[in-house]
Design a protein around this motif. Structure first.
Motif, PDB file in Angstrom:
ATOM      1  N   LEU A   1      71.962 -24.409 101.042  1.00  0.00           N
ATOM      2  CA  LEU A   1      73.238 -23.733 101.264  1.00  0.00           C
ATOM      3  C   LEU A   1      74.282 -24.740 101.752  1.00  0.00           C
ATOM      4  CD1 LEU A   1      75.019 -21.207 101.392  1.00  0.00           C
ATOM      5  CD2 LEU A   1      74.096 -20.803 103.701  1.00  0.00           C
TER       6      LEU A   1
ATOM      7  N   GLU B   1      76.284 -18.866 112.174  1.00  0.00           N
ATOM      8  CA  GLU B   1      75.261 -17.858 112.478  1.00  0.00           C
ATOM      9  C   GLU B   1      75.369 -17.436 113.943  1.00  0.00           C
ATOM     10  OE1 GLU B   1      70.511 -17.908 113.149  1.00  0.00           O
ATOM     11  OE2 GLU B   1      71.209 -18.918 111.321  1.00  0.00           O
TER      12      GLU B   1
ATOM     13  N   LEU C   1      77.589 -15.417 109.851  1.00  0.00           N
ATOM     14  CA  LEU C   1      76.609 -15.628 108.795  1.00  0.00           C
ATOM     15  C   LEU C   1      75.309 -14.950 109.204  1.00  0.00           C
ATOM     16  CD1 LEU C   1      76.338 -17.200 106.102  1.00  0.00           C
ATOM     17  CD2 LEU C   1      75.507 -19.139 107.429  1.00  0.00           C
TER      18      LEU C   1
ATOM     19  N   ARG D   1      65.205 -20.195 107.747  1.00  0.00           N
ATOM     20  CA  ARG D   1      66.379 -19.388 107.420  1.00  0.00           C
ATOM     21  C   ARG D   1      66.416 -19.200 105.905  1.00  0.00           C
ATOM     22  NH1 ARG D   1      67.869 -22.476 111.778  1.00  0.00           N
ATOM     23  NH2 ARG D   1      69.129 -21.445 113.367  1.00  0.00           N
TER      24      ARG D   1
ATOM     25  N   TYR E   1      68.859 -17.743 102.735  1.00  0.00           N
ATOM     26  CA  TYR E   1      70.205 -17.361 102.325  1.00  0.00           C
ATOM     27  C   TYR E   1      70.223 -17.025 100.840  1.00  0.00           C
ATOM     28  CZ  TYR E   1      71.356 -19.655 106.724  1.00  0.00           C
ATOM     29  OH  TYR E   1      71.404 -20.028 108.041  1.00  0.00           O
TER      30      TYR E   1
ATOM     31  N   ASP F   1      75.783 -15.259 100.735  1.00  0.00           N
ATOM     32  CA  ASP F   1      76.007 -16.103 101.910  1.00  0.00           C
ATOM     33  C   ASP F   1      76.847 -17.332 101.545  1.00  0.00           C
ATOM     34  OD1 ASP F   1      74.501 -14.421 103.609  1.00  0.00           O
ATOM     35  OD2 ASP F   1      72.661 -15.331 102.856  1.00  0.00           O
TER      36      ASP F   1
END
Length: 127
Positions: A6, A21, A26, A36, A38, A42
């Motif tokens: 990401l 985050e 996020l 994590r 995504y 996102d």
């Protein structure tokens, strides 16, 4: 996708993503292994945040835009709350322009007093 992917696609650092985050901008989804996780939505959120930051908005200013995207709108600026942030930001910029024009006039007056024959150049600093 994982955080590194990401970050690469969005052109930001993983540290910035963790901060977004932490600020609640996020979502913090985790896969079974604790990483994590995504998705493309996102990436759209991060792209929106970055474009707003680039033109002078704060992370708090970005919040309504992110919420608008999360609500399913094509554009983060499609919601009334986002439009209000745009209006407020334009008013802030207008205030800054007025302040700078006032300062410019003061400096120009000081130049005219210090150097009566000096011409005031406009349009930048040419040598």
């Amino acid at each position: 996708m994982r955080i590194g992917e990401l970050a690469r696609q969005a052109g930001v650092s993983t540290r910035a993503l963790r901060y977004y985050e932490q600020q609640g901008l996020l979502p913090a989804r985790r896969s079974t292994n604790g990483y994590r996780d995504y998705d493309e939505s996102d990436l759209r959120l991060v792209t929106e945040i970055r474009s707003l930051l680039t033109v002078g908005f704060t992370l708090e200013d970005a919040r309504p835009f992110v919420e608008c995207l999360r609500a399913g709108h094509e554009s983060g600026g499609a919601c009334p709350e986002s439009v209000e942030v745009y209006r407020r930001k334009i008013a802030e910029i207008d205030d800054q322009i007025r302040t700078l024009l006032g300062r410019r006039a003061e400096v120009a007056a000081q130049l005219a007093e210090a150097c009566p024959g000096c011409a005031l150049r406009t349009g930048g600093t040419k040598r």
